[in-house]
Motif scaffolding. Structure first.
Motif, short mmCIF file in Angstrom:
data_model
loop_
_atom_site.label_atom_id
_atom_site.label_comp_id
_atom_site.label_asym_id
_atom_site.label_seq_id
_atom_site.Cartn_x
_atom_site.Cartn_y
_atom_site.Cartn_z
N GLU A 76 0.81 -1.21 0.00
CA GLU A 76 0.00 0.00 0.00
C GLU A 76 0.85 1.27 0.00
O GLU A 76 0.39 2.33 -0.43
N GLN A 77 2.10 1.16 0.45
CA GLN A 77 3.00 2.31 0.31
C GLN A 77 3.20 2.64 -1.17
O GLN A 77 3.13 3.81 -1.58
N PHE A 78 3.39 1.62 -1.98
CA PHE A 78 3.61 1.85 -3.41
C PHE A 78 2.31 2.26 -4.12
O PHE A 78 2.33 3.09 -5.03
N THR A 79 1.18 1.68 -3.73
CA THR A 79 -0.07 2.06 -4.39
C THR A 79 -0.42 3.51 -4.08
O THR A 79 -0.99 4.22 -4.93
N ALA A 80 -0.09 4.00 -2.89
CA ALA A 80 -0.34 5.41 -2.58
C ALA A 80 0.54 6.32 -3.43
O ALA A 80 0.08 7.34 -3.95
N VAL A 81 1.80 5.94 -3.60
CA VAL A 81 2.72 6.73 -4.44
C VAL A 81 2.25 6.72 -5.89
O VAL A 81 2.21 7.77 -6.56
N LEU A 82 1.87 5.55 -6.40
CA LEU A 82 1.38 5.45 -7.77
C LEU A 82 0.06 6.21 -7.94
O LEU A 82 -0.17 6.85 -8.98
N HIS A 94 -7.22 6.04 1.17
CA HIS A 94 -7.07 5.05 2.26
C HIS A 94 -5.61 4.67 2.51
O HIS A 94 -5.31 3.61 3.05
N ARG A 95 -4.70 5.58 2.17
CA ARG A 95 -3.26 5.32 2.21
C ARG A 95 -2.76 4.86 3.58
O ARG A 95 -1.74 4.15 3.66
N SER A 96 -3.43 5.25 4.65
CA SER A 96 -2.94 4.96 6.00
C SER A 96 -3.54 3.70 6.61
O SER A 96 -3.04 3.22 7.65
N VAL A 97 -4.58 3.15 6.04
CA VAL A 97 -5.35 2.11 6.72
C VAL A 97 -4.54 0.84 6.93
O VAL A 97 -4.52 0.27 8.03
N SER A 150 9.59 6.96 12.51
CA SER A 150 8.55 7.96 12.76
C SER A 150 7.54 8.07 11.63
O SER A 150 6.62 8.87 11.70
N TYR A 151 7.68 7.26 10.60
CA TYR A 151 6.89 7.41 9.38
C TYR A 151 5.41 7.09 9.59
O TYR A 151 5.05 6.18 10.36
N GLU A 154 1.94 10.81 2.57
CA GLU A 154 2.03 10.52 1.14
C GLU A 154 0.92 11.23 0.36
O GLU A 154 -0.25 11.13 0.71
N GLY A 155 1.29 11.89 -0.72
CA GLY A 155 0.32 12.41 -1.66
C GLY A 155 -0.55 13.52 -1.09
O GLY A 155 -0.31 14.06 -0.01
#
Length: 300
Positions: A139-145, A178-181, A266-267, A272-273
């Motif tokens: 999901e880290q990559f899907t948020a970036v994409l 939903h980048r954080s879920v 701390s991330y 993202e985005g």
């Protein structure tokens, strides 16, 4: 969890693929098929996300997180279905993706299934935590994409098929939304530190190279089996870079930089985005609009 909270709501969408050409970015078969790899990976992958989250639901003690997770599951299930329809459309145009997607099914259903493969001595709880860490990394990559496709003005300039572009941007916007879920779900269910962080690192260490391999192999498969190309073109890094230089694909730097960000202790993915950009597109998306009845209600 982050202080900002945005409700995660599945949307009913509708796409009509009848007029979408095989090369939906005109005269750009490499860019077209690199992006088309999404359709190869996501139907099985997002069904798997939902299965793993269902297993983990009894572990969730936070009511707000539980609500977000259920919204996430609804969105991911819809993504899986809509990308499956694109596979049907490719098959109708004589591009058979079955041999590749059967291997993807094996990855998710067997190698990452409910039980560890090959009799690995891993407990049920630890195996679940590991798979949650993989989902968080994906999901880290899907948020970036997702954020990239919302900003990719060069795609508009290339005169792509508007239905495919809407699919990609609707999906990308929901990935940003939903980048954080998945990350919050892993942090909630992933046990105590330092093991939780170590498993997060492991999840990314496995996910990044496997995704890279699957993407390159998928692009090569699509180009090799494209009936319009008749094997006159091969997938190469030179052709890929040419599409990147035109702004039709994200740069390796954009994708690679997502890894060290994710590995900071701390991330949090809320960094993202642009959520406002994503929500604005979801309000304007033709596919999402067709799923809304007059007055803002969801069509039945």
């Amino acid at each position: 969890m982050a202080t900002e909270h945005h409700p995660i709501t599945p949307r009913r969408v509708s796409f009509d693929w009848r007029e979408t050409p095989l090369h939906w970015i005109p005269d750009e078969p490499t860019a077209t098929h690199v992006i088309n790899v999404l359709h190869l990976l996501l139907p099985a992958g997002e069904r798997w996300f939902v299965k793993v989250f269902k297993e983990a639901l009894p572990l969730v003690r936070d009511p707000e997180l539980l609500k977000d997770v259920k919204g996430f599951m609804g969105q991911e299930a819809t993504h899986s279905v809509q990308h499956s329809y694109v596979l049907d459309h490719l098959a109708h145009q004589k591009l058979d993706t079955g041999p590749y997607t059967r291997q993807v099914d094996f990855l998710f259903d067997v190698l990452l299934g409910e039980r560890p493969p090959f009799g690995l001595p891993v407990s049920e709880r630890e195996w679940l935590r590991f798979r949650l860490s993989v989902i968080a990394a994906v999901e880290q990559f899907t948020a970036v994409l997702g954020d990239w496709v919302l900003r990719a003005d060069a795609l508009d300039a290339a005169r792509p098929d508007p239905v495919m572009l809407d699919l990609l941007r609707w999906h990308g916007a929901e990935e940003v939304e939903h980048r954080s879920v998945a990350f919050d779900m892993y942090q909630h269910c992933g046990g105590d530190e330092p093991g939780r962080y170590a498993r997060r690192v492991l999840g990314m260490a496995i996910t990044a190279p496997i995704l890279t391999y699957l993407w390159g192999r998928g692009a090569a498969y699509l180009i090799r089996h494209d009936p319009r190309l008749a094997k006159r073109l091969r997938y190469t890094l030179r052709h890929h870079k040419r599409a990147v230089d035109k702004g039709l694909l994200p740069t390796w730097g954009e994708l690679g930089a997502a890894i060290p960000r994710y590995l900071r202790r701390s991330y949090h993915p809320s960094q993202e985005g642009s959520l406002s950009r994503a929500v604005a597109y979801l309000a304007a998306s033709p596919a999402a609009s067709r799923g809304r009845a007059p007055g803002g209600a969801v069509a039945s």
